[in-house]
Design a protein around this motif. Sequence first.
Motif, PDB file in Angstrom:
ATOM      1  N   ILE A  20       0.833  -1.204   0.000  1.00 32.17           N
ATOM      2  CA  ILE A  20       0.000   0.000   0.000  1.00 32.17           C
ATOM      3  C   ILE A  20       0.869   1.256   0.000  1.00 32.17           C
ATOM      4  CG2 ILE A  20      -1.619   1.367   1.385  1.00 32.17           C
ATOM      5  CD1 ILE A  20      -2.726  -1.385   2.389  1.00 32.17           C
ATOM      6  N   THR A  21       1.877   1.296   0.877  1.00 30.28           N
ATOM      7  CA  THR A  21       2.698   2.497   0.985  1.00 30.28           C
ATOM      8  C   THR A  21       3.542   2.710  -0.271  1.00 30.28           C
ATOM      9  OG1 THR A  21       4.401   1.255   2.204  1.00 30.28           O
ATOM     10  CG2 THR A  21       2.748   2.448   3.501  1.00 30.28           C
ATOM     11  N   ALA A  22       3.927   1.619  -0.934  1.00 31.77           N
ATOM     12  CA  ALA A  22       4.688   1.760  -2.177  1.00 31.77           C
ATOM     13  C   ALA A  22       3.842   2.423  -3.259  1.00 31.77           C
ATOM     14  CB  ALA A  22       5.181   0.392  -2.654  1.00 31.77           C
ATOM     15  N   VAL A  23       2.582   1.998  -3.390  1.00 34.99           N
ATOM     16  CA  VAL A  23       1.684   2.615  -4.376  1.00 34.99           C
ATOM     17  C   VAL A  23       1.436   4.076  -4.018  1.00 34.99           C
ATOM     18  CG1 VAL A  23      -0.646   2.571  -5.351  1.00 34.99           C
ATOM     19  CG2 VAL A  23       0.604   0.421  -5.008  1.00 34.99           C
ATOM     20  N   CYS A  24       1.210   4.343  -2.733  1.00 29.12           N
ATOM     21  CA  CYS A  24       0.964   5.729  -2.310  1.00 29.12           C
ATOM     22  C   CYS A  24       2.170   6.607  -2.598  1.00 29.12           C
ATOM     23  CB  CYS A  24       0.624   5.758  -0.816  1.00 29.12           C
ATOM     24  SG  CYS A  24      -1.014   5.102  -0.420  1.00 29.12           S
ATOM     25  N   GLN A  25       3.359   6.099  -2.334  1.00 30.96           N
ATOM     26  CA  GLN A  25       4.566   6.891  -2.569  1.00 30.96           C
ATOM     27  C   GLN A  25       4.757   7.182  -4.055  1.00 30.96           C
ATOM     28  OE1 GLN A  25       8.104   5.176  -0.888  1.00 30.96           O
ATOM     29  NE2 GLN A  25       9.358   6.968  -1.329  1.00 30.96           N
ATOM     30  N   ARG A  26       4.509   6.194  -4.898  1.00 25.13           N
ATOM     31  CA  ARG A  26       4.690   6.398  -6.341  1.00 25.13           C
ATOM     32  C   ARG A  26       3.781   7.492  -6.885  1.00 25.13           C
ATOM     33  NH1 ARG A  26       5.133   0.702  -6.717  1.00 25.13           N
ATOM     34  NH2 ARG A  26       2.978   0.455  -7.412  1.00 25.13           N
ATOM     35  N   HIS A  27       2.593   7.608  -6.314  1.00 23.58           N
ATOM     36  CA  HIS A  27       1.598   8.525  -6.870  1.00 23.58           C
ATOM     37  C   HIS A  27       1.310   9.727  -5.974  1.00 23.58           C
ATOM     38  CE1 HIS A  27       0.530   5.970 -10.293  1.00 23.58           C
ATOM     39  NE2 HIS A  27       0.777   4.965  -9.485  1.00 23.58           N
ATOM     40  N   GLY A  28       2.100   9.900  -4.931  1.00 24.49           N
ATOM     41  CA  GLY A  28       1.904  11.057  -4.067  1.00 24.49           C
ATOM     42  C   GLY A  28       0.571  11.051  -3.350  1.00 24.49           C
ATOM     43  N   ILE A  29       0.067   9.865  -3.021  1.00 26.78           N
ATOM     44  CA  ILE A  29      -1.201   9.750  -2.293  1.00 26.78           C
ATOM     45  C   ILE A  29      -0.919   9.859  -0.799  1.00 26.78           C
ATOM     46  CG2 ILE A  29      -3.153   8.238  -1.748  1.00 26.78           C
ATOM     47  CD1 ILE A  29      -2.785   7.013  -4.554  1.00 26.78           C
ATOM     48  N   ARG A  30      -1.538  10.827  -0.156  1.00 28.62           N
ATOM     49  CA  ARG A  30      -1.308  11.053   1.276  1.00 28.62           C
ATOM     50  C   ARG A  30      -2.146  10.091   2.119  1.00 28.62           C
ATOM     51  NH1 ARG A  30       0.573  15.886   3.415  1.00 28.62           N
ATOM     52  NH2 ARG A  30      -1.096  15.828   4.971  1.00 28.62           N
ATOM     53  N   TYR A  31      -1.499   9.513   3.086  1.00 27.57           N
ATOM     54  CA  TYR A  31      -2.162   8.638   4.060  1.00 27.57           C
ATOM     55  C   TYR A  31      -1.434   8.826   5.381  1.00 27.57           C
ATOM     56  CZ  TYR A  31       1.885   5.688   4.574  1.00 27.57           C
ATOM     57  OH  TYR A  31       3.142   5.259   4.888  1.00 27.57           O
ATOM     58  N   ASN A  32      -2.026   8.372   6.457  1.00 28.39           N
ATOM     59  CA  ASN A  32      -1.282   8.268   7.714  1.00 28.39           C
ATOM     60  C   ASN A  32      -1.824   7.118   8.541  1.00 28.39           C
ATOM     61  OD1 ASN A  32      -3.276  10.881   8.249  1.00 28.39           O
ATOM     62  ND2 ASN A  32      -3.257   9.471   9.981  1.00 28.39           N
ATOM     63  N   MET A  33      -0.970   6.596   9.409  1.00 27.56           N
ATOM     64  CA  MET A  33      -1.407   5.566  10.353  1.00 27.56           C
ATOM     65  C   MET A  33      -2.452   6.184  11.275  1.00 27.56           C
ATOM     66  SD  MET A  33       0.625   3.203   9.283  1.00 27.56           S
ATOM     67  CE  MET A  33       0.832   1.820  10.412  1.00 27.56           C
ATOM     68  N   MET A  34      -3.417   5.374  11.699  1.00 26.92           N
ATOM     69  CA  MET A  34      -4.498   5.890  12.526  1.00 26.92           C
ATOM     70  C   MET A  34      -4.911   4.831  13.536  1.00 26.92           C
ATOM     71  SD  MET A  34      -6.048   8.689  12.993  1.00 26.92           S
ATOM     72  CE  MET A  34      -7.547   9.558  13.459  1.00 26.92           C
ATOM     73  N   CYS A  35      -5.632   5.267  14.548  1.00 24.22           N
ATOM     74  CA  CYS A  35      -6.219   4.389  15.569  1.00 24.22           C
ATOM     75  C   CYS A  35      -5.143   3.497  16.190  1.00 24.22           C
ATOM     76  CB  CYS A  35      -7.374   3.592  14.975  1.00 24.22           C
ATOM     77  SG  CYS A  35      -8.686   4.644  14.309  1.00 24.22           S
ATOM     78  N   GLY A  36      -5.395   2.189  16.289  1.00 23.26           N
ATOM     79  CA  GLY A  36      -4.448   1.315  16.963  1.00 23.26           C
ATOM     80  C   GLY A  36      -3.095   1.247  16.284  1.00 23.26           C
TER      81      GLY A  36
END
Length: 246
Positions: A20-36
């Motif tokens: 997931i993080t590799a795809v997000c990094q390639r396309h500049g998709i912002r995400y962050n860890m959340m909750c637990g």
Amino acid sequence: MAELNLQDIHAELLEQLRDITAVCQRHGIRYNMMCGSLLGAVRHHGFIPWDDDVDLLMTREEFTRFREIYPRECDPRFELTYLNTWTPRVMNRDPEKAAAFTDLFILDHCPPPGVRRKLWFLRLHLLQGMLKRNTDYSRFGLKNRILLRATHLMGLPFTTRWKTKRYEKVSTRYTSGDDLCMSNGAFELMMHIWHPDQFAELIDADFEGQTVKIPARWDEVLTELFGPDYMTPPPESERVAKHLDV
């Protein structure tokens, strides 16, 4: 079907997270860890030892991009699916590994405080009850058992596809304002009100040897979610997996 233990689940979740993080990094998709998972990143630099899923957060705009791109570029082992819930998940296509999944929580705009907001939350809660299946009613008090049973019956005439589409339509009705919530958070989790500046700046953190994104204001976010004593683990009796009987 063979049952996965927590060690197996953590190994599988790390593979999902890496993808997931590799795809997000390639396309500049912002995400962050959340909750637990955010708590795990801060307190344990990885999984809370008894946690059995990964929780990520995206704005609606970022998730819309992710939903379009990820199925095309993900590892063939994985898929993005709603399955039988209102929360999109990344999971392995192999049913033997279905116990391990990554939940994607979505930040949507809320209506203004007051009656409109209360009615909006009520509609989403009703739809959650209509979508929920195979409920373990023993986990709830009498009032919630009655509500869950009633909403389940309300949902029987409708297809899962109709209910999930309806859920997304209600979730995305409001498109402006500074009040946000995780519109697909389960029950009480949905009720936390967030603001864009709390997630505007993201920083790197270690998660089991992987680099992930967390909010720079992680202390504020974790205090809202878990209270000021979030760095203190709960009693041993409460250290149980949410989705796995171990």
